[in-house]
Design a protein around this motif. Structure first.
Motif, PDB file in Angstrom:
ATOM      1  N   LEU A   1      24.662  16.381 -74.760  1.00 35.17           N
ATOM      2  CA  LEU A   1      23.764  16.573 -73.626  1.00 35.17           C
ATOM      3  C   LEU A   1      22.730  15.457 -73.640  1.00 35.17           C
ATOM      4  O   LEU A   1      21.923  15.363 -74.562  1.00 35.17           O
ATOM      5  CB  LEU A   1      23.066  17.933 -73.719  1.00 35.17           C
ATOM      6  N   LEU A   2      22.767  14.606 -72.619  1.00 31.02           N
ATOM      7  CA  LEU A   2      21.889  13.444 -72.554  1.00 31.02           C
ATOM      8  C   LEU A   2      21.064  13.485 -71.278  1.00 31.02           C
ATOM      9  O   LEU A   2      21.521  13.983 -70.246  1.00 31.02           O
ATOM     10  CB  LEU A   2      22.706  12.153 -72.578  1.00 31.02           C
ATOM     11  N   ALA A   3      19.849  12.942 -71.373  1.00 30.73           N
ATOM     12  CA  ALA A   3      19.005  12.815 -70.180  1.00 30.73           C
ATOM     13  C   ALA A   3      18.310  11.462 -70.220  1.00 30.73           C
ATOM     14  O   ALA A   3      17.867  11.014 -71.277  1.00 30.73           O
ATOM     15  CB  ALA A   3      17.980  13.947 -70.120  1.00 30.73           C
ATOM     16  N   MET A   4      18.220  10.828 -69.055  1.00 30.17           N
ATOM     17  CA  MET A   4      17.612   9.498 -68.984  1.00 30.17           C
ATOM     18  C   MET A   4      17.179   9.220 -67.550  1.00 30.17           C
ATOM     19  O   MET A   4      17.703   9.825 -66.594  1.00 30.17           O
ATOM     20  CB  MET A   4      18.616   8.429 -69.426  1.00 30.17           C
ATOM     21  N   ASP A   5      16.209   8.327 -67.414  1.00 35.85           N
ATOM     22  CA  ASP A   5      15.843   7.861 -66.087  1.00 35.85           C
ATOM     23  C   ASP A   5      17.086   7.262 -65.432  1.00 35.85           C
ATOM     24  O   ASP A   5      17.851   6.531 -66.073  1.00 35.85           O
ATOM     25  CB  ASP A   5      14.734   6.817 -66.192  1.00 35.85           C
ATOM     26  N   LYS A   6      17.296   7.579 -64.178  1.00 31.23           N
ATOM     27  CA  LYS A   6      18.494   7.111 -63.479  1.00 31.23           C
ATOM     28  C   LYS A   6      18.627   5.596 -63.527  1.00 31.23           C
ATOM     29  O   LYS A   6      19.734   5.052 -63.525  1.00 31.23           O
ATOM     30  CB  LYS A   6      18.457   7.582 -62.028  1.00 31.23           C
ATOM     31  N   LYS A   7      17.491   4.881 -63.599  1.00 32.71           N
ATOM     32  CA  LYS A   7      17.522   3.421 -63.628  1.00 32.71           C
ATOM     33  C   LYS A   7      18.112   2.895 -64.928  1.00 32.71           C
ATOM     34  O   LYS A   7      18.562   1.749 -64.989  1.00 32.71           O
ATOM     35  CB  LYS A   7      16.105   2.872 -63.447  1.00 32.71           C
ATOM     36  N   ARG A   8      18.061   3.711 -65.996  1.00 34.47           N
ATOM     37  CA  ARG A   8      18.628   3.299 -67.278  1.00 34.47           C
ATOM     38  C   ARG A   8      19.955   4.019 -67.439  1.00 34.47           C
ATOM     39  O   ARG A   8      20.057   5.022 -68.140  1.00 34.47           O
ATOM     40  CB  ARG A   8      17.662   3.629 -68.419  1.00 34.47           C
ATOM     41  N   GLY A   9      20.981   3.502 -66.824  1.00 35.57           N
ATOM     42  CA  GLY A   9      22.236   4.229 -66.678  1.00 35.57           C
ATOM     43  C   GLY A   9      23.121   4.306 -67.899  1.00 35.57           C
ATOM     44  O   GLY A   9      24.047   5.101 -67.953  1.00 35.57           O
ATOM     45  N   GLY A  10      22.913   3.454 -68.918  1.00 36.27           N
ATOM     46  CA  GLY A  10      23.748   3.504 -70.108  1.00 36.27           C
ATOM     47  C   GLY A  10      25.184   3.100 -69.848  1.00 36.27           C
ATOM     48  O   GLY A  10      26.120   3.684 -70.402  1.00 36.27           O
ATOM     49  N   LYS A  11      25.377   2.102 -68.993  1.00 34.02           N
ATOM     50  CA  LYS A  11      26.723   1.712 -68.570  1.00 34.02           C
ATOM     51  C   LYS A  11      27.629   1.400 -69.745  1.00 34.02           C
ATOM     52  O   LYS A  11      28.798   1.823 -69.785  1.00 34.02           O
ATOM     53  CB  LYS A  11      26.640   0.496 -67.640  1.00 34.02           C
ATOM     54  N   LYS A  12      27.133   0.664 -70.740  1.00 33.25           N
ATOM     55  CA  LYS A  12      27.960   0.275 -71.881  1.00 33.25           C
ATOM     56  C   LYS A  12      28.446   1.489 -72.662  1.00 33.25           C
ATOM     57  O   LYS A  12      29.606   1.576 -73.061  1.00 33.25           O
ATOM     58  CB  LYS A  12      27.163  -0.659 -72.794  1.00 33.25           C
ATOM     59  N   PHE A  13      27.558   2.462 -72.874  1.00 33.14           N
ATOM     60  CA  PHE A  13      27.911   3.675 -73.608  1.00 33.14           C
ATOM     61  C   PHE A  13      28.987   4.464 -72.870  1.00 33.14           C
ATOM     62  O   PHE A  13      29.987   4.895 -73.459  1.00 33.14           O
ATOM     63  CB  PHE A  13      26.665   4.534 -73.807  1.00 33.14           C
ATOM     64  N   PHE A  14      28.792   4.676 -71.585  1.00 34.30           N
ATOM     65  CA  PHE A  14      29.739   5.498 -70.827  1.00 34.30           C
ATOM     66  C   PHE A  14      31.084   4.802 -70.653  1.00 34.30           C
ATOM     67  O   PHE A  14      32.129   5.462 -70.552  1.00 34.30           O
ATOM     68  CB  PHE A  14      29.129   5.885 -69.482  1.00 34.30           C
ATOM     69  N   GLU A  15      31.096   3.499 -70.642  1.00 32.45           N
ATOM     70  CA  GLU A  15      32.358   2.768 -70.584  1.00 32.45           C
ATOM     71  C   GLU A  15      33.157   3.019 -71.853  1.00 32.45           C
ATOM     72  O   GLU A  15      34.389   3.175 -71.805  1.00 32.45           O
ATOM     73  CB  GLU A  15      32.074   1.269 -70.421  1.00 32.45           C
ATOM     74  N   GLN A  16      32.472   3.093 -72.997  1.00 30.46           N
ATOM     75  CA  GLN A  16      33.159   3.304 -74.273  1.00 30.46           C
ATOM     76  C   GLN A  16      33.661   4.737 -74.442  1.00 30.46           C
ATOM     77  O   GLN A  16      34.604   4.974 -75.186  1.00 30.46           O
ATOM     78  CB  GLN A  16      32.205   2.992 -75.434  1.00 30.46           C
ATOM     79  N   THR A  17      33.024   5.679 -73.786  1.00 30.90           N
ATOM     80  CA  THR A  17      33.347   7.091 -74.024  1.00 30.90           C
ATOM     81  C   THR A  17      34.182   7.743 -72.914  1.00 30.90           C
ATOM     82  O   THR A  17      34.596   8.890 -73.054  1.00 30.90           O
ATOM     83  CB  THR A  17      32.052   7.904 -74.186  1.00 30.90           C
ATOM     84  N   LYS A  18      34.468   7.028 -71.851  1.00 33.99           N
ATOM     85  CA  LYS A  18      35.082   7.646 -70.674  1.00 33.99           C
ATOM     86  C   LYS A  18      36.466   8.218 -70.953  1.00 33.99           C
ATOM     87  O   LYS A  18      36.885   9.183 -70.303  1.00 33.99           O
ATOM     88  CB  LYS A  18      35.150   6.650 -69.524  1.00 33.99           C
ATOM     89  N   ASP A  19      37.204   7.653 -71.913  1.00 38.36           N
ATOM     90  CA  ASP A  19      38.563   8.128 -72.172  1.00 38.36           C
ATOM     91  C   ASP A  19      38.604   9.320 -73.125  1.00 38.36           C
ATOM     92  O   ASP A  19      39.637   9.984 -73.239  1.00 38.36           O
ATOM     93  CB  ASP A  19      39.416   6.994 -72.761  1.00 38.36           C
ATOM     94  N   SER A  20      37.501   9.588 -73.813  1.00 45.02           N
ATOM     95  CA  SER A  20      37.497  10.643 -74.832  1.00 45.02           C
ATOM     96  C   SER A  20      36.776  11.912 -74.394  1.00 45.02           C
ATOM     97  O   SER A  20      36.986  12.971 -74.992  1.00 45.02           O
ATOM     98  CB  SER A  20      36.823  10.114 -76.113  1.00 45.02           C
ATOM     99  N   TYR A  21      35.941  11.811 -73.365  1.00 46.31           N
ATOM    100  CA  TYR A  21      35.111  12.953 -72.987  1.00 46.31           C
ATOM    101  C   TYR A  21      35.184  13.207 -71.486  1.00 46.31           C
ATOM    102  O   TYR A  21      35.270  12.282 -70.689  1.00 46.31           O
ATOM    103  CB  TYR A  21      33.642  12.694 -73.366  1.00 46.31           C
ATOM    104  N   ARG A  22      35.158  14.480 -71.143  1.00 48.37           N
ATOM    105  CA  ARG A  22      34.950  14.840 -69.735  1.00 48.37           C
ATOM    106  C   ARG A  22      33.454  14.771 -69.482  1.00 48.37           C
ATOM    107  O   ARG A  22      32.640  15.093 -70.350  1.00 48.37           O
ATOM    108  CB  ARG A  22      35.497  16.231 -69.439  1.00 48.37           C
ATOM    109  N   LEU A  23      33.084  14.332 -68.307  1.00 47.09           N
ATOM    110  CA  LEU A  23      31.675  14.057 -68.044  1.00 47.09           C
ATOM    111  C   LEU A  23      31.227  14.720 -66.751  1.00 47.09           C
ATOM    112  O   LEU A  23      31.922  14.652 -65.733  1.00 47.09           O
ATOM    113  CB  LEU A  23      31.444  12.546 -67.972  1.00 47.09           C
ATOM    114  N   MET A  24      30.071  15.371 -66.815  1.00 47.55           N
ATOM    115  CA  MET A  24      29.427  15.941 -65.626  1.00 47.55           C
ATOM    116  C   MET A  24      28.015  15.384 -65.556  1.00 47.55           C
ATOM    117  O   MET A  24      27.286  15.410 -66.548  1.00 47.55           O
ATOM    118  CB  MET A  24      29.404  17.467 -65.702  1.00 47.55           C
ATOM    119  N   ARG A  25      27.640  14.887 -64.406  1.00 51.67           N
ATOM    120  CA  ARG A  25      26.319  14.274 -64.237  1.00 51.67           C
ATOM    121  C   ARG A  25      25.583  14.952 -63.091  1.00 51.67           C
ATOM    122  O   ARG A  25      26.154  15.193 -62.024  1.00 51.67           O
ATOM    123  CB  ARG A  25      26.463  12.778 -63.947  1.00 51.67           C
TER     124      ARG A  25
END
Length: 239
Positions: free
Chosen positions: A191-215
């Motif tokens: 469970l993560l929370a962040m300002d929308k401007k700090r999207g964490g693109k690199k992290f989510f690119e690495q995890t997209k194949d292993s986790y289902r994601l709801m935002r």
């Protein structure tokens, strides 16, 4: 032991003295999460402390801004979610990149086992101070981590984090850390929370194949119906 926050027999007064010795006067600010009230330690004169850091920087020294010392809107959003959502019975929580321990304290007050972990000694000092102040020290363990190396040799049903993806080294090493420490099972989540401007693109690119994601985008603050900020609340579960 370098970090007083990790001592098992430390007292509240010793922690407070250590915080005052480095940061000057400390005040406690009341924060409300749902129907729960917590008191969080704050640097009373933040501008003066920042001036000291700037002076060090002029001498060529590397400085780290005390980002952990601020009460971020994202921590309030994730704290409220941690208060309300239905966790599995006997669940274990790990809060990483602590926000003063607020979200971990919410889970601890609900009766769950909690570990608070951070890379920064001062962040752990303030989190331990807050745990004492709110009567939760016996319910929370503190650990210092290096996301690329640390192995707790235990798994957690829920891993919580606020504003932890702004550093590239964390974004790169956190996926492996999560893979080692998130418990198996469909109910386990990050469970993560962040300002929308700090999207964490690199992290989510690495995890997209292993986790289902709801935002979910959550507006926070503001007047006349206009949001002061938008917080992204992200839930990740193993596929």
């Amino acid at each position: 032991m370098k970090n007083i926050a990790l001592k098992t027999d430390v007292t509240f007064d010793e922690l407070l003295a250590a915080a005052r010795n480095k940061f000057g006067a400390i005040r406690f600010e009341e924060v409300k999460v749902g129907d729960q009230i917590f008191e969080l330690a704050q640097i009373a004169d933040m501008p003066a402390y920042l001036d000291k850091l700037v002076n060090k920087a002029r001498g060529g020294k590397k400085i780290d801004l005390p980002l952990w010392a601020k009460i971020w809107p994202s921590s309030l959003v994730l704290g409220f979610y941690a208060l309300k959502f239905k966790a599995s019975e006997g669940a274990k929580f790990l809060e990483v990149g602590t926000d003063g321990g607020l979200c971990g304290m919410v889970a601890a007050r609900r009766g769950y086992e909690v570990v608070i972990a951070d890379t920064d000694d001062d962040a752990l000092l303030f989190s331990r101070l807050n745990a004492f102040r709110n009567g939760l020290d016996e319910k929370i363990r503190m650990n210092k981590v290096d996301f690329s190396e640390t192995d707790f040799e235990e798994k957690f049903n829920y891993i919580l984090g606020c504003e932890i993806l702004h550093r590239d080294d964390v974004a790169e090493s956190l996926p492996g850390f999560i893979a080692k420490h998130l418990a198996d099972g469909k109910d386990s989540e990050v469970l993560l929370a962040m300002d929308k401007k700090r999207g964490g693109k690199k992290f989510f690119e690495q995890t997209k194949d292993s986790y289902r994601l709801m935002r979910q985008e959550v507006p926070v603050g503001g007047n006349s119906g206009e949001a002061k900020s938008i917080v992204s609340l992200v839930r990740m579960g193993v596929k």
